[in-house]
Each structure stands twice: as C-alpha cells, then as structure tokens.
Design a protein around this motif. Structure first.
Motif, short mmCIF file in Angstrom:
data_model
loop_
_atom_site.label_atom_id
_atom_site.label_comp_id
_atom_site.label_asym_id
_atom_site.label_seq_id
_atom_site.Cartn_x
_atom_site.Cartn_y
_atom_site.Cartn_z
N ALA A 88 29.66 -12.79 -38.70
CA ALA A 88 28.49 -13.08 -39.42
C ALA A 88 28.41 -14.64 -39.15
O ALA A 88 29.40 -15.44 -39.64
CB ALA A 88 28.26 -12.52 -40.73
N ILE A 148 27.45 -17.61 -41.42
CA ILE A 148 27.15 -17.71 -42.81
C ILE A 148 26.90 -19.37 -43.18
O ILE A 148 27.53 -20.14 -42.67
CB ILE A 148 28.57 -17.46 -43.70
N SER A 169 23.47 -15.39 -44.75
CA SER A 169 23.33 -15.40 -43.46
C SER A 169 21.79 -16.07 -43.25
O SER A 169 21.14 -15.47 -43.82
CB SER A 169 23.46 -14.23 -42.75
N ARG A 211 23.95 -11.59 -38.31
CA ARG A 211 25.35 -10.81 -38.35
C ARG A 211 25.46 -9.60 -37.40
O ARG A 211 24.36 -9.17 -36.90
CB ARG A 211 25.62 -10.48 -39.61
#
Length: 326
Positions: A3, A5, A60, A95
């Motif tokens: 993912a 982030i 995200s 993600r």
C-alpha cells in the motif's frame, strides 16, 4: 499487501510503500484486487491537508481504481467474484486490495481495459457531470476549458466536443495549449505569466461575444480574468484550484452578465445522486466503445514509484493522466 501510505501530511516525498495486512470484506462490502489507480491533482491536496476532504494519517491517496472482485461480504448480490469493476472513493485506493461498499462499484464493460478505466473514471465523470448536469451545455455553445492539458481539462475538451460545443482550450504554455488541439479543441491559447490576458484571448476568439461556459479547474487569477469574458447568461464551472489560489470574485460580475457561478463536486454528487452518476458512466463507456473517447496517458508507473508520480503531478508538468499499477 502493498500500500502507498501517507504517514503524515506534507508533500509527496512523505509517501512510502509499506506492507499491510489484507483487508476483509464486511457486510455489504466487496474485496477488490486493485490493478490500476488513477492519480489526480486533488490527491496532492489531500496529502497536504489542504483539500476539503481531510483524512487523518496514515492513509492511502488515490481516488479512482479498477480491478477484480476477489471476495464478497455477507449480503452482497449485486456483483460476483471475478467481476471486473471500477470505483471512486475520496481517498484510500492506492493499495493492492481494497474493501469497499458493493453499491459503490460499477461493473466494467468487456470493451474497456482496466488501465483505461482507471485513467478515465474521475476525470471523465467530473467533466460529464460538470457539462451536462451543472452547466446544461448545449450543442453550439462556446465552451472554454482552462487547464486544458491536464487530466480533467483534457477530458472536458473531448466531452465538450462530443456534446456538440465549440471548444476553446487554454493552458499555461504554448506546448500544452497545442496538445489540447489533439483532444478536440477548435482553438487554443496559452496564458503564461500574463494570466489577465485570458479575458482578452477569449473575447478575441469569440468575436467579442464571450463564452457560454467556462470549465475551470485552475482558479486564482486565471479564473478572475476568465469570468469577465462570460457572455450574457454564461456559466462558470468551479471545478478546482490547481493554481493553489482561491479566486476572489466581484459579485457585480455575475449580476451584470446574468451569469451563474456553479460548483462541481464529483464526490458529493456520486454520494447523493448515484443513479445519475451511473447514467453518466454508461455514456462515457459507450463513447469508449465507439472509439470517440480515449484516455490521455502521461505515464503508467508501478505503485513503488507513487511518491515520484505525485511529485510530478504537483509540479504541473503532467499532460493527461498518471496511472499506478498495483
């Protein structure tokens, strides 16, 4: 799963790709294996904390995605495992797996590739909603698109032309204005540093009549100049503020022009008027099937390069759409 982030608010360089536990689809949700994520300028504002949508880190970025349903939560019957779907959220899409409400996904027609859908969804849906529902654009209207070389602007140029309007494209540089001609614009001009010249350019290209509709994802002094070039009964569409500045409008201008300043907020429109949004998507996908609407891709990069891609997007040097592969 991987993912992208945002651990704290800031510039794109704060972003990092990390490993997270796989999510589980809850009641009424589906689990989607994300293949592509479309990036938009407003993603840079979300991670900076300056957008109207302000999630708390960590989160995200990314508001549009395409992928395949891999699991169903309890009570889901509208889609099935293996269905290719697209969807848009306010954030959270960058993600490899995402759990979302089943009523917020749209099954992707066979003729539309997932990469193309992720590049088209938000930009084309925003342009279609703005021009059809908010502006009531009619065949023969003169449409001026500011920021015409960007993702949303290029979509507005093409969709405006498909709706029968005469489209004039405006961009920050001559090269970006020239690129907009390939999207379907009849004429184009660059405003450069002299953004007050927007008004004069629009009046010149319309024989002094002015614009029926202005599509404005730029804001700032560009908007302040452009709104002065509306004709009687014109509509100025407030789509965003890519310039970083919110314009200060003199309210006497819409008064003397009988004009309207109209807000365009796709996220809230989708939430409140989902059936109309679905109609717009069917129209968009039909145009894709007919070969009349194609994504304008600046680049397609892996999720590991998400921070770099958003930095390029923030710089204003992107022509078309940036897409992440997951």
């Amino acid at each position: 799963m991987k993912a992208l982030i945002c651990p704290r608010l800031g510039t794109p360089d704060v972003l990092d790709v990390v490993e997270l536990p796989e999510p589980v689809a809850g009641p009424g949700e589906v689990l989607v294996a994300v293949s592509h994520v479309g990036l938009n300028f407003h993603d840079t504002l979300v991670i900076a904390g300056t957008h109207v949508v302000r999630p708390e880190p960590p989160f995200s970025p990314g508001s549009e995605y395409a992928g395949v349903v891999v699991a169903l939560g309890p009570g889901v019957e509208s889609v099935g495992v293996g269905d290719r779907v697209v969807g848009n959220e306010e954030y959270g899409c960058a993600r490899q797996l995402i759990a979302v409400r089943a009523d917020r996904v749209t099954i992707l027609p066979e003729h539309v590739a997932e990469r193309d859908a992720a590049a088209l969804l938000v930009a084309s849906a925003t342009a279609c909603h703005a021009l059809v529902q908010r502006a009531g654009l009619r065949a023969g209207d003169t449409l001026v698109v500011l920021g015409a070389a960007g993702g949303t602007g290029s979509a507005a140029v093409t969709i405006g032309q498909l709706l029968g309007a005469r489209v004039i494209a405006a961009a920050s540089t001559p090269e970006r204005a020239e690129a907009a001609l390939a999207y379907g614009a009849e004429a184009a001009f660059a405003y450069g540093d002299d953004r007050a010249a927007v008004k004069d350019a629009i009046r010149s290209l319309t024989g002094g009549e002015g614009a029926d509709v202005i599509f404005d994802p730029v804001g700032g002094t560009v908007a302040e100049s452009a709104v002065r070039a509306l004709r009687w009964g014109g509509r100025h569409l407030v789509v965003g503020f890519a310039s970083g500045d919110i314009p200060r409008l003199a309210f006497n201008l819409p008064l003397v022009k009988g004009a309207a300043v109209v807000g365009v907020f796709l996220g809230e429109f989708v939430r409140r008027e989902r059936p109309v949004h679905e109609q717009n998507l069917r129209r968009i996908f039909d145009w894709v099937a007919e070969g009349r609407l194609k994504p304008r891709l600046h680049d397609v990069v892996p999720i590991e390069e998400g921070a770099r891609a958003l930095a390029v997007l923030a710089s204003g040097q992107v022509a078309g759409k940036l897409v992440l592969t997951c």
